[in-house]
Structures are given as C-alpha cells and as structure tokens.
Design a protein around this motif. Structure first.
Motif, PDB file in Angstrom:
ATOM      1  N   THR A   1      32.610   8.830   9.147  1.00 45.53           N
ATOM      2  CA  THR A   1      31.713   9.299   8.084  1.00 45.53           C
ATOM      3  C   THR A   1      31.513   8.207   7.042  1.00 45.53           C
ATOM      4  O   THR A   1      32.377   7.341   6.844  1.00 45.53           O
ATOM      5  CB  THR A   1      32.267  10.559   7.407  1.00 45.53           C
ATOM      6  N   ARG A   2      30.373   8.271   6.381  1.00 50.29           N
ATOM      7  CA  ARG A   2      30.109   7.344   5.287  1.00 50.29           C
ATOM      8  C   ARG A   2      29.095   7.971   4.343  1.00 50.29           C
ATOM      9  O   ARG A   2      28.353   8.884   4.720  1.00 50.29           O
ATOM     10  CB  ARG A   2      29.599   5.999   5.805  1.00 50.29           C
ATOM     11  N   ASN A   3      29.074   7.477   3.118  1.00 51.99           N
ATOM     12  CA  ASN A   3      28.119   7.940   2.110  1.00 51.99           C
ATOM     13  C   ASN A   3      27.251   6.779   1.661  1.00 51.99           C
ATOM     14  O   ASN A   3      27.759   5.686   1.395  1.00 51.99           O
ATOM     15  CB  ASN A   3      28.849   8.539   0.904  1.00 51.99           C
ATOM     16  N   GLU A   4      25.977   7.021   1.604  1.00 53.18           N
ATOM     17  CA  GLU A   4      25.026   6.027   1.117  1.00 53.18           C
ATOM     18  C   GLU A   4      24.062   6.701   0.159  1.00 53.18           C
ATOM     19  O   GLU A   4      23.291   7.580   0.559  1.00 53.18           O
ATOM     20  CB  GLU A   4      24.258   5.383   2.276  1.00 53.18           C
ATOM     21  N   LYS A   5      24.134   6.307  -1.111  1.00 52.24           N
ATOM     22  CA  LYS A   5      23.234   6.831  -2.141  1.00 52.24           C
ATOM     23  C   LYS A   5      23.222   8.361  -2.160  1.00 52.24           C
ATOM     24  O   LYS A   5      22.165   8.995  -2.215  1.00 52.24           O
ATOM     25  CB  LYS A   5      21.824   6.286  -1.932  1.00 52.24           C
ATOM     26  N   GLY A   6      24.416   8.934  -2.091  1.00 54.60           N
ATOM     27  CA  GLY A   6      24.527  10.382  -2.172  1.00 54.60           C
ATOM     28  C   GLY A   6      24.281  11.120  -0.872  1.00 54.60           C
ATOM     29  O   GLY A   6      24.413  12.347  -0.815  1.00 54.60           O
ATOM     30  N   ARG A   7      23.927  10.421   0.191  1.00 51.10           N
ATOM     31  CA  ARG A   7      23.713  11.055   1.506  1.00 51.10           C
ATOM     32  C   ARG A   7      24.963  10.895   2.365  1.00 51.10           C
ATOM     33  O   ARG A   7      25.556   9.811   2.396  1.00 51.10           O
ATOM     34  CB  ARG A   7      22.503  10.449   2.218  1.00 51.10           C
ATOM     35  N   HIS A   8      25.307  11.964   3.063  1.00 53.29           N
ATOM     36  CA  HIS A   8      26.504  11.964   3.901  1.00 53.29           C
ATOM     37  C   HIS A   8      26.086  11.762   5.355  1.00 53.29           C
ATOM     38  O   HIS A   8      25.296  12.534   5.903  1.00 53.29           O
ATOM     39  CB  HIS A   8      27.251  13.294   3.751  1.00 53.29           C
ATOM     40  N   TYR A   9      26.621  10.719   5.986  1.00 52.14           N
ATOM     41  CA  TYR A   9      26.281  10.406   7.373  1.00 52.14           C
ATOM     42  C   TYR A   9      27.512  10.577   8.250  1.00 52.14           C
ATOM     43  O   TYR A   9      28.636  10.233   7.857  1.00 52.14           O
ATOM     44  CB  TYR A   9      25.769   8.967   7.496  1.00 52.14           C
ATOM     45  N   VAL A  10      27.292  11.110   9.460  1.00 48.84           N
ATOM     46  CA  VAL A  10      28.363  11.330  10.425  1.00 48.84           C
ATOM     47  C   VAL A  10      27.992  10.631  11.730  1.00 48.84           C
ATOM     48  O   VAL A  10      26.865  10.749  12.213  1.00 48.84           O
ATOM     49  CB  VAL A  10      28.588  12.842  10.693  1.00 48.84           C
ATOM     50  N   GLN A  11      28.951   9.911  12.288  1.00 48.88           N
ATOM     51  CA  GLN A  11      28.716   9.224  13.555  1.00 48.88           C
ATOM     52  C   GLN A  11      29.871   9.488  14.502  1.00 48.88           C
ATOM     53  O   GLN A  11      31.043   9.454  14.104  1.00 48.88           O
ATOM     54  CB  GLN A  11      28.570   7.712  13.331  1.00 48.88           C
ATOM     55  N   LEU A  12      29.551   9.781  15.752  1.00 52.20           N
ATOM     56  CA  LEU A  12      30.573  10.018  16.768  1.00 52.20           C
ATOM     57  C   LEU A  12      30.904   8.693  17.442  1.00 52.20           C
ATOM     58  O   LEU A  12      30.004   7.977  17.904  1.00 52.20           O
ATOM     59  CB  LEU A  12      30.060  11.014  17.810  1.00 52.20           C
ATOM     60  N   VAL A  13      32.176   8.334  17.465  1.00 51.89           N
ATOM     61  CA  VAL A  13      32.581   7.058  18.074  1.00 51.89           C
ATOM     62  C   VAL A  13      33.651   7.322  19.113  1.00 51.89           C
ATOM     63  O   VAL A  13      34.404   8.300  19.046  1.00 51.89           O
ATOM     64  CB  VAL A  13      33.117   6.076  17.007  1.00 51.89           C
ATOM     65  N   LEU A  14      33.735   6.434  20.096  1.00 53.67           N
ATOM     66  CA  LEU A  14      34.750   6.535  21.134  1.00 53.67           C
ATOM     67  C   LEU A  14      36.063   5.954  20.641  1.00 53.67           C
ATOM     68  O   LEU A  14      36.092   4.930  19.960  1.00 53.67           O
ATOM     69  CB  LEU A  14      34.297   5.773  22.384  1.00 53.67           C
ATOM     70  N   ASP A  15      37.161   6.643  20.999  1.00 49.27           N
ATOM     71  CA  ASP A  15      38.489   6.124  20.655  1.00 49.27           C
ATOM     72  C   ASP A  15      38.919   5.123  21.716  1.00 49.27           C
ATOM     73  O   ASP A  15      39.630   5.455  22.676  1.00 49.27           O
ATOM     74  CB  ASP A  15      39.503   7.277  20.568  1.00 49.27           C
ATOM     75  N   LEU A  16      38.467   3.900  21.564  1.00 51.31           N
ATOM     76  CA  LEU A  16      38.803   2.830  22.490  1.00 51.31           C
ATOM     77  C   LEU A  16      39.253   1.614  21.690  1.00 51.31           C
ATOM     78  O   LEU A  16      38.834   1.444  20.532  1.00 51.31           O
ATOM     79  CB  LEU A  16      37.588   2.453  23.351  1.00 51.31           C
TER      80      LEU A  16
END
Length: 285
Positions: free
Chosen positions: A15-30
């Motif tokens: 997850t990350r926040n940019e200018k008040g927007r919350h973004y979610v990204q699915l990543v592989l555990d590798l």
C-alpha cells in the motif's frame, strides 16, 4: 485463493499514499521484486484477479449485485470448476450475473448450481443478419434437457400443422426432416438423462456412481416404443439418402405430434416406475 485452487501462489499487499489517495498493489512473495506478469501465466493472473475481487467483495460490507463478463477466459478446465463453485457460493448472499460463451464453463455452473440447490435463471442471446441482442428464456437447444426440448418440439409441430396447408411439398419435407432430426436428438438425450438416470453424462469426465439408485431395469415393452420411434425418425433424418426407387409419403403434423407424445409418455412411464420402485425400496441406514 484456496477456494480457487491457487493457494500455492503466495502474495502480499503493498500500500502507498499519494496526495491523499490510497493505492493498493498485489505483489508476489518471491526473493527480489518480480512483476507478476513476468512470472505468472495469463490464467494465473486472471485467477488472482478474480480471487482479489472476491476478497474485496467480502470486506466491502454491502450485498450489491456482482456482474462477471466471461470470467474464465484463459483458464483451464480445473480452474473453471473452481470459479463456478465460488460464483455459486457468492450467489448465496448476493445476486450474481454471469455472461459467458464458454460451454464447458456453462456446464460447470449448471452442476454447481444443482448441487447447491441455488435458485437461478438461464437466458441466452441470439442475433439476426440485421441486429443482435435478442433475449430468450432458458438455454440454447444443445444445452436443454429432454423435457424442455419436447416442449419446444411440440410448438414446432403445431406451427407445422398450420404451414402444411400452404407449403410446397418439397419445403414441407425439409421442415419434417428438421423436426425429426431434432426429435432423434431428444431421444438420445433422454437415454442419458432418464434411462441411465444421469449416471453417465457426456460432459462429465467421471461416472456419477451415486446416481445408480435412479436407474431402472427396462422391460421389452418399455424399450420397444423408444427403439421404434428412434428408427422411424432416423428414416426421416436429414443426412440419410433415400433410395430413388422407393416412395416416401411425408408424415403429417398430426403424425409428428403423435411421435412426440409417444416419447413423452414412454419417458413418463419410466420416471413413474422409478418413483414407485424407490418408494417400495427399504430404507438404507
């Protein structure tokens, strides 16, 4: 992911926040960073997306309808089954609408719906040369059961009774061939559904052993009308060439309706005897 058969794909959420927007990204555990599209097949990416969507629905807190447009493209037959069962499970708490042209997936959905006794509605779309999007109740002919097919054939026979007053004899023969061709298909489907009790289904790659309780031993009297009918409709089936030296009279609409009713009554007799035999059978504990 476990429900969809991809629990071996270990993922995490970044997850990350940019200018008040919350973004979610699915990543592989590798070890090291690898973009999923560089490691996973197209089917694996699709199933992860579906699983993520179901997870989002689970935590959303609402019960609004969910619409899926061909959710199983790029998936093999095993994952199709997983998705079908997960869709039926979701239908227990919300309306689920599925668009698909994948007949294997459709068969998987039907099996899952029947096993879960989930209320459902089938519709199919047709088109003409001028336009598309005609909505029809039920499934297309090749996916209908014998009961629905018999009902449809009766409607065709009723229409033929009107048309036979005006149709040229050659055109009438073509219509008769078409109806009898469909009637032969119904007989074959009824053998699978009614006589064999669903033990063997051409779609399934396994024998449904518990269904043997629904089979019955047929008497010669029960077999004869079905075999005679099958032979008769085969004589008129389009694709069988007729000897030019023989004379053939085109069956009338009433004769066709009689053959349809013969099939219906023969199958009903088998169903009724099956019910009577099961009622007399001792309870199994």
């Amino acid at each position: 992911f476990e429900n969809l058969g991809v629990s071996h794909l270990k993922t995490s959420v970044d997850t990350r926040n940019e200018k008040g927007r919350h973004y979610v990204q699915l990543v592989l555990d590798l070890p090291g960073f690898q973009a999923p599209k560089r490691v996973l097949s197209e089917g694996e990416q699709r199933i992860i997306a579906i699983g993520s969507f179901f997870a989002e629905l689970k935590v959303s807190g609402h019960q609004g309808a969910a619409v899926f447009d061909d959710p199983v493209s790029s998936l093999d037959q095993f994952r199709r089954g997983h998705v079908a069962r997960r869709l039926v499970e979701e239908a227990s708490c919300r309306q689920v609408i599925v668009f698909t042209h994948d007949t294997v997936f459709l068969a998987e959905l039907k099996v899952a719906l029947e096993r879960a006794s989930t209320p459902h509605l089938f519709q199919h779309l047709t088109y003409s040369q001028q336009s598309a999007g005609f909505v029809n109740d039920g499934l297309p002919w090749h996916h209908q059961g014998s009961k629905d097919r018999i009902d449809k054939l009766e409607k065709l026979a009723n229409k033929l009774k009107i048309d036979e007053q005006t149709l040229d004899i050659t055109l009438l023969e073509e219509e008769v061939r078409r109806v009898y061709g469909r009637l032969r298909e119904v007989v074959e489907r009824a053998v699978e559904e009614v006589i064999l009790g669903g033990v063997l289904e051409r779609y399934n790659d396994y024998v449904r052993v518990p269904k043997i309780a629904d089979t019955v031993g047929l008497t010669a009297e029960e077999c004869k009308p079905i075999i005679d009918l099958y032979t008769r409709v085969s004589d008129w089936l389009a694709g069988h060439d007729k000897a030019s030296a023989r004379g053939f009279s085109v069956p009338t609409a009433n004769q066709i309706k009689g053959d349809i009713e013969l099939l219906r009554s023969s199958l009903d007799a088998i169903r009724n005897r099956r019910k009577a035999d099961k009622a007399r059978a001792p309870a199994v504990t």
